[in-house]
Design an enzyme around this catalytic site. Structure first.
Site, PDB file in Angstrom:
ATOM      1  N   ASP A 212       8.096   7.753   1.851  1.00  0.00           N
ATOM      2  CA  ASP A 212       8.550   6.870   2.932  1.00  0.00           C
ATOM      3  C   ASP A 212       9.853   7.408   3.495  1.00  0.00           C
ATOM      4  O   ASP A 212      10.499   8.263   2.895  1.00  0.00           O
ATOM      5  CB  ASP A 212       8.761   5.442   2.376  1.00  0.00           C
ATOM      6  CG  ASP A 212       9.329   4.481   3.416  1.00  0.00           C
ATOM      7  OD1 ASP A 212       8.750   4.383   4.508  1.00  0.00           O
ATOM      8  OD2 ASP A 212      10.363   3.841   3.142  1.00  0.00           O
ATOM      9  N   SER A 213      10.238   6.870   4.640  1.00  0.00           N
ATOM     10  CA  SER A 213      11.519   7.236   5.239  1.00  0.00           C
ATOM     11  C   SER A 213      12.706   6.794   4.377  1.00  0.00           C
ATOM     12  O   SER A 213      13.791   7.323   4.527  1.00  0.00           O
ATOM     13  CB  SER A 213      11.635   6.579   6.617  1.00  0.00           C
ATOM     14  OG  SER A 213      11.473   5.182   6.501  1.00  0.00           O
TER      15      SER A 213
ATOM     16  N   CYS B  75       4.769   4.794   5.025  1.00  0.00           N
ATOM     17  CA  CYS B  75       5.645   4.462   6.151  1.00  0.00           C
ATOM     18  C   CYS B  75       4.782   4.454   7.408  1.00  0.00           C
ATOM     19  O   CYS B  75       4.053   5.425   7.667  1.00  0.00           O
ATOM     20  CB  CYS B  75       6.731   5.527   6.255  1.00  0.00           C
ATOM     21  SG  CYS B  75       7.764   5.434   7.729  1.00  0.00           S
TER      22      CYS B  75
ATOM     23  N   GLU C 141      17.588  -4.649   6.304  1.00  0.00           N
ATOM     24  CA  GLU C 141      18.416  -3.721   5.526  1.00  0.00           C
ATOM     25  C   GLU C 141      19.807  -4.281   5.236  1.00  0.00           C
ATOM     26  O   GLU C 141      20.487  -3.796   4.347  1.00  0.00           O
ATOM     27  CB  GLU C 141      18.504  -2.369   6.238  1.00  0.00           C
ATOM     28  CG  GLU C 141      17.117  -1.782   6.424  1.00  0.00           C
ATOM     29  CD  GLU C 141      17.074  -0.278   6.433  1.00  0.00           C
ATOM     30  OE1 GLU C 141      18.041   0.333   6.903  1.00  0.00           O
ATOM     31  OE2 GLU C 141      16.061   0.275   5.961  1.00  0.00           O
TER      32      GLU C 141
ATOM     33  N   HIS D  14       9.127  -3.116   6.622  1.00  0.00           N
ATOM     34  CA  HIS D  14      10.181  -4.114   6.452  1.00  0.00           C
ATOM     35  C   HIS D  14       9.801  -5.529   6.918  1.00  0.00           C
ATOM     36  O   HIS D  14      10.425  -6.494   6.514  1.00  0.00           O
ATOM     37  CB  HIS D  14      11.428  -3.684   7.218  1.00  0.00           C
ATOM     38  CG  HIS D  14      12.162  -2.523   6.610  1.00  0.00           C
ATOM     39  ND1 HIS D  14      11.522  -1.388   6.135  1.00  0.00           N
ATOM     40  CD2 HIS D  14      13.488  -2.315   6.410  1.00  0.00           C
ATOM     41  CE1 HIS D  14      12.437  -0.543   5.681  1.00  0.00           C
ATOM     42  NE2 HIS D  14      13.635  -1.073   5.832  1.00  0.00           N
TER      43      HIS D  14
HETATM   44  N1  I24 Z   1      16.319  -3.611   2.111  1.00  0.00           N
HETATM   45  C1  I24 Z   1      15.952  -2.467   2.649  1.00  0.00           C
HETATM   46  N2  I24 Z   1      16.781  -1.437   2.880  1.00  0.00           N
HETATM   47  C2  I24 Z   1      18.066  -1.538   2.524  1.00  0.00           C
HETATM   48  C3  I24 Z   1      17.609  -3.723   1.769  1.00  0.00           C
HETATM   49  C4  I24 Z   1      18.536  -2.705   1.936  1.00  0.00           C
HETATM   50  N3  I24 Z   1      19.737  -3.121   1.478  1.00  0.00           N
HETATM   51  C5  I24 Z   1      19.557  -4.396   1.025  1.00  0.00           C
HETATM   52  N4  I24 Z   1      18.278  -4.760   1.196  1.00  0.00           N
HETATM   53  N5  I24 Z   1      18.913  -0.518   2.747  1.00  0.00           N
HETATM   54  O1  I24 Z   1      14.648  -2.295   2.964  1.00  0.00           O
HETATM   55  C6  I24 Z   1      18.447   0.650   3.368  1.00  0.00           C
HETATM   56  C7  I24 Z   1      19.541   1.574   3.603  1.00  0.00           C
HETATM   57  N6  I24 Z   1      19.607   2.569   2.634  1.00  0.00           N
HETATM   58  C8  I24 Z   1      20.502   3.602   2.919  1.00  0.00           C
HETATM   59  C9  I24 Z   1      20.577   4.696   1.935  1.00  0.00           C
HETATM   60  O2  I24 Z   1      19.999   4.536   0.692  1.00  0.00           O
HETATM   61  C10 I24 Z   1      19.015   3.564   0.458  1.00  0.00           C
HETATM   62  C11 I24 Z   1      18.834   2.533   1.461  1.00  0.00           C
HETATM   63  C12 I24 Z   1      13.718  -3.335   2.669  1.00  0.00           C
HETATM   64  C13 I24 Z   1      12.652  -2.879   1.750  1.00  0.00           C
HETATM   65  C14 I24 Z   1      12.990  -3.021   0.298  1.00  0.00           C
HETATM   66  C15 I24 Z   1      11.844  -2.808  -0.619  1.00  0.00           C
HETATM   67  C16 I24 Z   1      17.660  -6.046   0.901  1.00  0.00           C
HETATM   68  C17 I24 Z   1      16.650  -5.924  -0.222  1.00  0.00           C
HETATM   69  C18 I24 Z   1      17.013  -5.529  -1.498  1.00  0.00           C
HETATM   70  C19 I24 Z   1      16.073  -5.464  -2.535  1.00  0.00           C
HETATM   71  C20 I24 Z   1      14.739  -5.778  -2.262  1.00  0.00           C
HETATM   72  C21 I24 Z   1      14.361  -6.144  -0.990  1.00  0.00           C
HETATM   73  C22 I24 Z   1      15.313  -6.215   0.025  1.00  0.00           C
HETATM   74  F1  I24 Z   1      18.282  -5.196  -1.769  1.00  0.00           F
HETATM   75  F2  I24 Z   1      14.963  -6.568   1.234  1.00  0.00           F
HETATM   76  N1  DGL Z   2       9.284   2.668   6.973  1.00  0.00           N
HETATM   77  C1  DGL Z   2       9.363   2.457   8.398  1.00  0.00           C
HETATM   78  C2  DGL Z   2       7.996   1.988   8.935  1.00  0.00           C
HETATM   79  O1  DGL Z   2       7.195   1.430   8.227  1.00  0.00           O
HETATM   80  C3  DGL Z   2      10.448   1.475   8.782  1.00  0.00           C
HETATM   81  C4  DGL Z   2      11.826   1.995   8.558  1.00  0.00           C
HETATM   82  C5  DGL Z   2      12.156   3.209   9.399  1.00  0.00           C
HETATM   83  O2  DGL Z   2      12.251   3.080  10.636  1.00  0.00           O
HETATM   84  O3  DGL Z   2      12.314   4.269   8.810  1.00  0.00           O
HETATM   85  O4  DGL Z   2       7.717   2.193  10.087  1.00  0.00           O
END
Ligand code: I24
Ligand code: DGL
Length: 270
Positions: free
Chosen positions: A11-12, A74, A153, A187
Site C-alpha cells: 500500500d501507499s 491500495c 490520518e 481510509h
Molecule cells: N490513520 C491513518 N494514517 C495515519 C491514522 C494515522 N495517524 C493516526 N491515524 N497516518 O490511516 C498516516 C501518516 N503516516 C505518515 C508516516 O508514517 C506512517 C503514517 C488510516 C488507516 C489505518 C489502518 C488514526 C488511526 C490509528 C490507528 C488505527 C486506525 C486509525 F492511529 F485510523
Molecule cells: N491507499 C490509498 C487508496 O486506497 C489512500 C491513501 C493515499 O492516497 O495514498 O487509494
C-alpha cells in the site's frame, strides 16, 4: 527445511492494513509480508505515471521474498498499476477494485452505483470499467473526495469538522439516485458513520477489505496453495518512512491479531 511462502501485501502507507487485518482474521495460518510506502504517501494526488513507477518498485522489492501472490491493497495503486504488473509477474496479482466492484454488483437492486475515491482512482475510471465489465448495463457515478484522507490520518473521524467535510465532499453524489456506494479508498471505512448519515438508509455502503481477503482465499484454494501448517506464522512488515509511527498505527489497528502471530518490523528504502 520447508519455508512457508508469504502473501505479499502493499500500500501507499498504512491504509492497506485494513486488508491485512481481514487476511489475518480469515486466513490465520498465512504468512504476510507487508510493504507500506509511508515515505511517499499519499498516492491519491500523484500522477498515474508516478504511482505506476512507485508500485512497480515495491513489487520488484517484494518479489525477492518469493511470495505466493501479490495483493495491491491500495485503490490508487490498483487503478494505476494492476494491469501492467499482473502482465509481467509470474504469480497471481490482485487489487482491491475488482473485489469491491463485485460486492457492489451483488448488492445493487437498481443497477445504479456510486463510487468515491482519491483523485487518482476516480480519474482513472478503473471502477467504472470493472463494474461495466461485470455487468454491462450498470450506471456508475463517481466523485473524488480528496479532503477525506487527511481527516482520517489526523484521527479526526468523530468530529463535527469531519462530518462537515464528509457532507461537503459528498455534495456532488448525494442526490444521485444510487442504491449502492463503493468506498473506493482504504481510509473511507473509518468515516462510514458520517457517510451513511449523508447518503441515507437507502444506500448500501461497500468496503473492499473483507471482499479482497475472500478473493485471496479463493485464489489460494484453487491453486492448492493455502497454508496448512499448525504453527502461527511470523509476519514481516516493512515501511519506507518513519518506522516508529508506522509501528504505532499498525499495533493499534491490528491489536489482538498480533497476540497470536509475531511480527518482524523492518525499514526499507527500496
Ligand atoms: N490513520 C491513518 N494514517 C495515519 C491514522 C494515522 N495517524 C493516526 N491515524 N497516518 O490511516 C498516516 C501518516 N503516516 C505518515 C508516516 O508514517 C506512517 C503514517 C488510516 C488507516 C489505518 C489502518 C488514526 C488511526 C490509528 C490507528 C488505527 C486506525 C486509525 F492511529 F485510523
Ligand atoms: N491507499 C490509498 C487508496 O486506497 C489512500 C491513501 C493515499 O492516497 O495514498 O487509494
Amino acid at each position: 527445511m520447508f519455508v512457508q511462502q508469504a502473501i505479499a501485501i502493499l500500500d501507499s502507507g498504512v491504509g492497506g492494513l485494513t486488508v491485512v487485518k481481514e487476511v489475518m482474521r480469515q486466513l490465520p495460518r498465512e504468512k504476510i509480508i507487508y510493504f507500506g510506502d509511508t515515505a511517499r504517501a499519499p498516492y491519491g494526488p500523484r500522477s498515474t505515471e508516478e504511482v505506476k513507477l512507485f508500485t512497480e518498485q515495491i513489487v520488484d522489492y517484494l518479489i525477492q521474498f518469493n511470495p505466493k501472490m501479490i495483493v495491491i491493497a491500495c485503490n490508487t495503486a490498483t487503478a494505476a498499476a494492476l494491469e501492467d504488473i499482473a502482465a509481467k509477474v509470474p504469480i497471481p496479482v490482485i487489487g482491491v477494485i475488482h473485489p469491491g466492484a463485485r460486492a457492489a454488483i451483488t448488492a445493487t437492486k437498481t443497477g445504479r452505483i456510486g463510487v468515491i475515491g482519491t483523485v487518482g482512482t476516480i480519474k482513472s475510471g478503473a471502477y467504472t470499467a470493472a463494474l461495466q465489465q461485470l455487468s454491462p448495463f450498470v450506471q456508475v457515478v463517481s466523485q473524488a473526495c480528496p479532503a477525506l484522507v487527511p481527516y482520517v490520518e489526523q484521527g479526526l473521524f468523530r468530529t463535527t469538522e469531519s462530518e462537515n467535510a464528509v457532507a461537503e465532499s459528498l455534495n456532488g453524489i448525494k442526490y444521485e439516485p444510487i442504491d449502492t456506494l463503493i468506498l473506493g479508498c482504504t481510509h473511507y471505512p473509518f468515516l462510514i458513520e458520517p457517510i451513511g448519515k449523508v447518503m441515507g438508509p437507502g444506500v448500501k455502503l461497500i468496503s473492499s477489505a473483507d471482499e479482497t481477503a475472500r478473493e485471496i482465499s479463493t485464489i489460494l484454494y484453487d491453486k492448492g496453495k493455502l497454508a496448512s501448517g499448525d504453527d502461527s506464522p511470523i509476519h514481516q512488515f516493512f515501511c519506507s518512512g518513519d518506522a516508529e509511527m508506522f509501528q504505532r498505527i499498525a499495533r493499534d489497528w491490528l491489536g489482538e491479531q498480533l497476540q497470536r502471530a509475531p511480527v518482524v518490523w523492518q525499514i526499507s528504502t527500496l
